[in-house]
Design an enzyme around this catalytic site. Structure first.
Site, PDB file in Angstrom:
ATOM      1  N   ARG A   1       0.882  -1.181   0.000  1.00  0.00           N
ATOM      2  CA  ARG A   1       0.000   0.000   0.000  1.00  0.00           C
ATOM      3  C   ARG A   1       0.907   1.215   0.000  1.00  0.00           C
ATOM      4  O   ARG A   1       1.676   1.425   0.944  1.00  0.00           O
ATOM      5  CB  ARG A   1      -0.895   0.000   1.246  1.00  0.00           C
TER       6      ARG A   1
ATOM      7  N   ASP B   1     -17.369   6.846  -1.256  1.00  0.00           N
ATOM      8  CA  ASP B   1     -16.096   6.762  -0.524  1.00  0.00           C
ATOM      9  C   ASP B   1     -15.831   8.146   0.061  1.00  0.00           C
ATOM     10  O   ASP B   1     -16.491   9.132  -0.310  1.00  0.00           O
ATOM     11  CB  ASP B   1     -14.985   6.337  -1.514  1.00  0.00           C
TER      12      ASP B   1
ATOM     13  N   HIS C   1      -7.232   0.883  -6.616  1.00  0.00           N
ATOM     14  CA  HIS C   1      -7.436   0.027  -5.438  1.00  0.00           C
ATOM     15  C   HIS C   1      -8.073  -1.278  -5.957  1.00  0.00           C
ATOM     16  O   HIS C   1      -9.247  -1.559  -5.714  1.00  0.00           O
ATOM     17  CB  HIS C   1      -8.347   0.738  -4.427  1.00  0.00           C
TER      18      HIS C   1
ATOM     19  N   ARG D   1     -13.257  -8.637   1.040  1.00  0.00           N
ATOM     20  CA  ARG D   1     -11.866  -8.257   0.786  1.00  0.00           C
ATOM     21  C   ARG D   1     -10.965  -9.472   0.980  1.00  0.00           C
ATOM     22  O   ARG D   1     -10.072  -9.754   0.172  1.00  0.00           O
ATOM     23  CB  ARG D   1     -11.419  -7.134   1.745  1.00  0.00           C
TER      24      ARG D   1
ATOM     25  N   CYS E   1     -16.392   1.507   0.641  1.00  0.00           N
ATOM     26  CA  CYS E   1     -15.169   0.736   0.912  1.00  0.00           C
ATOM     27  C   CYS E   1     -14.693   0.896   2.352  1.00  0.00           C
ATOM     28  O   CYS E   1     -13.915   0.064   2.822  1.00  0.00           O
ATOM     29  CB  CYS E   1     -14.072   1.156  -0.057  1.00  0.00           C
TER      30      CYS E   1
ATOM     31  N   GLN F   1      -9.921  -3.824  -3.704  1.00  0.00           N
ATOM     32  CA  GLN F   1     -11.248  -3.361  -3.303  1.00  0.00           C
ATOM     33  C   GLN F   1     -12.262  -3.628  -4.418  1.00  0.00           C
ATOM     34  O   GLN F   1     -13.340  -4.174  -4.173  1.00  0.00           O
ATOM     35  CB  GLN F   1     -11.189  -1.855  -2.978  1.00  0.00           C
TER      36      GLN F   1
HETATM   37  N1  NVA Z   1      -9.985   6.663  -1.355  1.00  0.00           N
HETATM   38  C1  NVA Z   1      -9.613   6.224  -0.017  1.00  0.00           C
HETATM   39  C2  NVA Z   1      -9.800   4.751   0.117  1.00  0.00           C
HETATM   40  C3  NVA Z   1      -9.531   4.201   1.481  1.00  0.00           C
HETATM   41  C4  NVA Z   1      -9.697   2.697   1.579  1.00  0.00           C
HETATM   42  C5  NVA Z   1      -8.167   6.621   0.244  1.00  0.00           C
HETATM   43  O1  NVA Z   1      -7.318   6.440  -0.629  1.00  0.00           O
HETATM   44  O2  NVA Z   1      -7.897   7.116   1.336  1.00  0.00           O
END
Ligand code: NVA
Length: 313
Positions: free
Chosen positions: A109, A230, A136, A299, A271, A139
């Site tokens: 990540r 989101d 992502h 997930r 998410c 997800q």
């Molecule tokens: N768009 C959000 C997703 C978090 C799972 C981020 O990148 O913070």
């Protein structure tokens, strides 16, 4: 145990557009199979070690990978920022080469998609993108597993994402276009999806025959089956001086019961983490329409399908 032929050529899981429809459907099927028959896969990763790099905070991704790997009989190691920022204390390429000496797979990540690409380029082991600034994919795969559990024919689903054009919406719209799912993105002006992702998605939608509708007008949402949202501010984009302006600009785009009713939507996805009373009302998040915890659980099954695909055979 063997994975579907369509999956044999997968060496990494970096971005949604590296997959074709057959591969996404095969991964969804495998995820559902692992979910229904976990004991059949309990030794799938025996003797395998997964290094997990996290440059950003995580609850679901960290826990679902860690516990998912455990459920497959493998071992995972969490690498936070204690070893210094990726690319600063040592080059991304050296990070990748060192981890390749010990681990069988890297989950990462990261802030920048370039880091994911750098890891994949220099590692001699598979890399899974566990969120970057652009994508992502874990997800989105879990989201389509969740949709497949309700809608046997995904091509009939009408899916809308309301909010900030970000990594989550990018992955979702790309996967929707590949699968032939009609997709609507409703975002405030200036917060649309990035141009290259729109172009890529348009081309994929044309190939699959799905509809792609991009609008800044919340009243143009149309009839939908599922509404997804989101956070309005993603990790890495936080700027305290802009928060009040963002909240005001996005307020008309809040996903609530009234919007669900207007679109005749019967499923709400998020998410998480949710910023209650910002992009989503607490009432809707906690309602029967909300499938956010099914989505969170998926997930793990979706990622386990990816892990089995990349590490077994
Ligand atoms: N768009 C959000 C997703 C978090 C799972 C981020 O990148 O913070």
């Amino acid at each position: 145990m063997s994975t579907d032929n369509a999956l044999q050529s997968l060496n990494n899981f970096l971005a949604d557009d590296q997959l074709n429809k057959e591969q996404i459907l095969a991964l969804i099927e495998l995820a559902i199979n692992i979910k229904q028959h976990p004991s059949d896969y309990s030794q799938a990763l025996a003797g395998k070690s997964v290094a997990m790099i996290f440059e950003k905070p995580s609850l679901r991704t960290h826990v679902s990978f860690d516990m998912g790997i455990n459920k497959l009989g493998g071992h995972s190691l969490y690498l936070g920022q204690q070893n210094g920022k990726l690319g600063e204390r040592e080059r991304v390429s050296d990070y990748a080469k060192n981890l390749s000496c010990f681990a069988d797979l890297i989950v990462a990540r990261v802030f920048s998609h370039d880091s994911i690409q750098g890891l994949a380029e220099h590692a001699s082991i598979p890399v899974i993108n566990a969120l970057c600034d652009v994508y992502h994919p874990c997800q989105a795969l879990a989201d389509f597993v969740t949709l497949a559990e309700t809608y046997p024919d995904l091509s009939q689903v009408k899916l809308a994402y309301v909010g900030d054009g970000n990594n989550v919406s990018n992955s979702l719209m790309i996967m929707a276009a590949i699968l032939g799912v009609d997709f609507t993105l409703v975002s405030p002006e200036g917060h649309d999806a990035q141009a290259d992702i729109i172009e890529k998605t348009k081309q994929l939608a044309q190939e699959s025959g799905s509809k792609l509708h991009l609008t800044n007008d919340i009243n143009a949402i149309g009839k939908q089956d599922v509404i997804y949202t989101d956070t309005w501010i993603s990790m890495g984009d936080e700027d305290a001086s802009k928060k009040a302006e963002i909240l005001a600009k996005f307020a008309p785009y809040q996903v609530n019961h009234a919007l669900m009713a207007k679109a005749e939507a019967t499923m709400l996805l998020h998410c998480q983490p949710a910023h209650l009373e910002e992009e989503i009302t607490t009432e809707l998040f906690d309602s029967e329409l909300s499938k956010v915890f099914q989505q969170a659980e998926n997930r793990m099954w979706a990622q386990n399908a990816v892990l089995v695909t990349l590490l077994v055979n």
